[in-house]
Write a protein that holds these residues in place. Sequence first.
Motif, PDB file in Angstrom:
ATOM      1  N   UNK A  47      22.655  54.979   2.789  1.00  0.00           N
ATOM      2  CA  UNK A  47      23.893  55.084   3.879  1.00  0.00           C
ATOM      3  C   UNK A  47      23.097  54.532   4.974  1.00  0.00           C
ATOM      4  N   UNK A  48      23.796  53.273   5.817  1.00  0.00           N
ATOM      5  CA  UNK A  48      23.538  52.864   6.920  1.00  0.00           C
ATOM      6  C   UNK A  48      24.394  53.368   8.021  1.00  0.00           C
ATOM      7  N   UNK A  73      28.968  45.722   4.203  1.00  0.00           N
ATOM      8  CA  UNK A  73      27.546  45.165   4.772  1.00  0.00           C
ATOM      9  C   UNK A  73      27.801  43.710   5.220  1.00  0.00           C
ATOM     10  N   UNK A  74      27.094  43.296   6.023  1.00  0.00           N
ATOM     11  CA  UNK A  74      27.181  41.761   6.492  1.00  0.00           C
ATOM     12  C   UNK A  74      25.892  41.330   5.881  1.00  0.00           C
ATOM     13  N   UNK A  75      25.813  40.133   5.190  1.00  0.00           N
ATOM     14  CA  UNK A  75      24.658  39.407   4.773  1.00  0.00           C
ATOM     15  C   UNK A  75      24.627  38.161   5.701  1.00  0.00           C
ATOM     16  N   UNK A  76      23.230  37.631   5.889  1.00  0.00           N
ATOM     17  CA  UNK A  76      22.842  36.390   6.367  1.00  0.00           C
ATOM     18  C   UNK A  76      21.648  35.985   5.803  1.00  0.00           C
ATOM     19  N   UNK A  77      21.361  34.874   5.582  1.00  0.00           N
ATOM     20  CA  UNK A  77      20.111  34.237   4.934  1.00  0.00           C
ATOM     21  C   UNK A  77      19.773  33.003   5.618  1.00  0.00           C
ATOM     22  N   UNK A  78      18.488  32.482   5.291  1.00  0.00           N
ATOM     23  CA  UNK A  78      17.865  31.300   5.968  1.00  0.00           C
ATOM     24  C   UNK A  78      18.362  29.831   4.946  1.00  0.00           C
ATOM     25  N   UNK A 103      20.654  42.449   6.486  1.00  0.00           N
ATOM     26  CA  UNK A 103      21.486  43.184   5.909  1.00  0.00           C
ATOM     27  C   UNK A 103      22.048  44.049   6.784  1.00  0.00           C
ATOM     28  N   UNK A 104      23.059  44.214   7.484  1.00  0.00           N
ATOM     29  CA  UNK A 104      23.306  44.916   8.463  1.00  0.00           C
ATOM     30  C   UNK A 104      24.869  45.475   8.269  1.00  0.00           C
ATOM     31  N   UNK A 105      25.079  46.896   8.812  1.00  0.00           N
ATOM     32  CA  UNK A 105      26.600  47.400   8.945  1.00  0.00           C
ATOM     33  C   UNK A 105      26.944  47.079  10.309  1.00  0.00           C
ATOM     34  N   UNK A 110      30.039  54.426   8.762  1.00  0.00           N
ATOM     35  CA  UNK A 110      28.787  54.555   7.794  1.00  0.00           C
ATOM     36  C   UNK A 110      29.178  53.510   6.817  1.00  0.00           C
ATOM     37  N   UNK A 111      28.274  52.742   6.280  1.00  0.00           N
ATOM     38  CA  UNK A 111      28.457  52.102   4.981  1.00  0.00           C
ATOM     39  C   UNK A 111      27.664  52.811   3.902  1.00  0.00           C
ATOM     40  N   UNK A 112      28.053  53.061   2.878  1.00  0.00           N
ATOM     41  CA  UNK A 112      27.252  53.530   1.566  1.00  0.00           C
ATOM     42  C   UNK A 112      27.136  52.399   0.584  1.00  0.00           C
TER      43      UNK A 112
END
Length: 236
Positions: A47-48, A73-78, A103-105, A110-112
């Motif tokens: 839980x974020x 959830x928000x994803x970002x990568x290189x 990985x960020x909320x 909250x995010x589960x």
Amino acid sequence: MIEHRPFDTLGRIERDWLEARLHFRFGDTGRAAHVPLGPLYIWNDDEFAPYSGFGMHAHANVEIVTYVRSGAITHEDNFGNTGRIEAGNVQVMSAGKGVLHAERNEEPGPTQLFQIWLAPRSVDREPRWAMRRFDLDAQQGCLTVLASGKPADVQAGALTIDAAARVLGATMLAGQALVHALPDGASAYLVTTAGRVELNDICLAVRDGAACIDERKLTIRALEDTTVVMVELLDV
């Protein structure tokens, strides 16, 4: 054999923004008896807190499946991949020879989520990322393959993972039951979400886990409305 892992027996990691329960022992955290099951070695119930999460960090040679239960959830990568994975969506990241990701909320609540780590069949491959929405409510009482290392499942709409495993999910209403036959030599790990279920002759409370070893057939009965997520480990 079904090994019941009640939620309150799971290892715990707590930060000011994160509450995590560990279905499998990680380092010195968790019960020594909660050992990996085939290629499945991490299943975290996370839980974020709002506007929090993991900044850029590295992974290599792991298949990561994320099932978002509530929030997003928000994803970002290189490699330039970005995405907002909402409740009901599934994300797969094959870290391969190496990837940096965050990985960020970024939501006001909250995010589960469940985050599942699997050992890959092969190492140092090119990294991959994908996400997809699965409408489990449209097929209540039936298991849907969400991610798989089997080509036939991928052709039918599952996300690809490079692991001897399948990730399945089902939304069940109270009173519904389903029967799932495990392939020869396969084992499985199942977790419930919002409601209780009966797995063969064992009652699982909310967010309990169960390791299923040498079982040929699983009968899942919903005692309350819930969603179940299961990883099937294949003997291939």
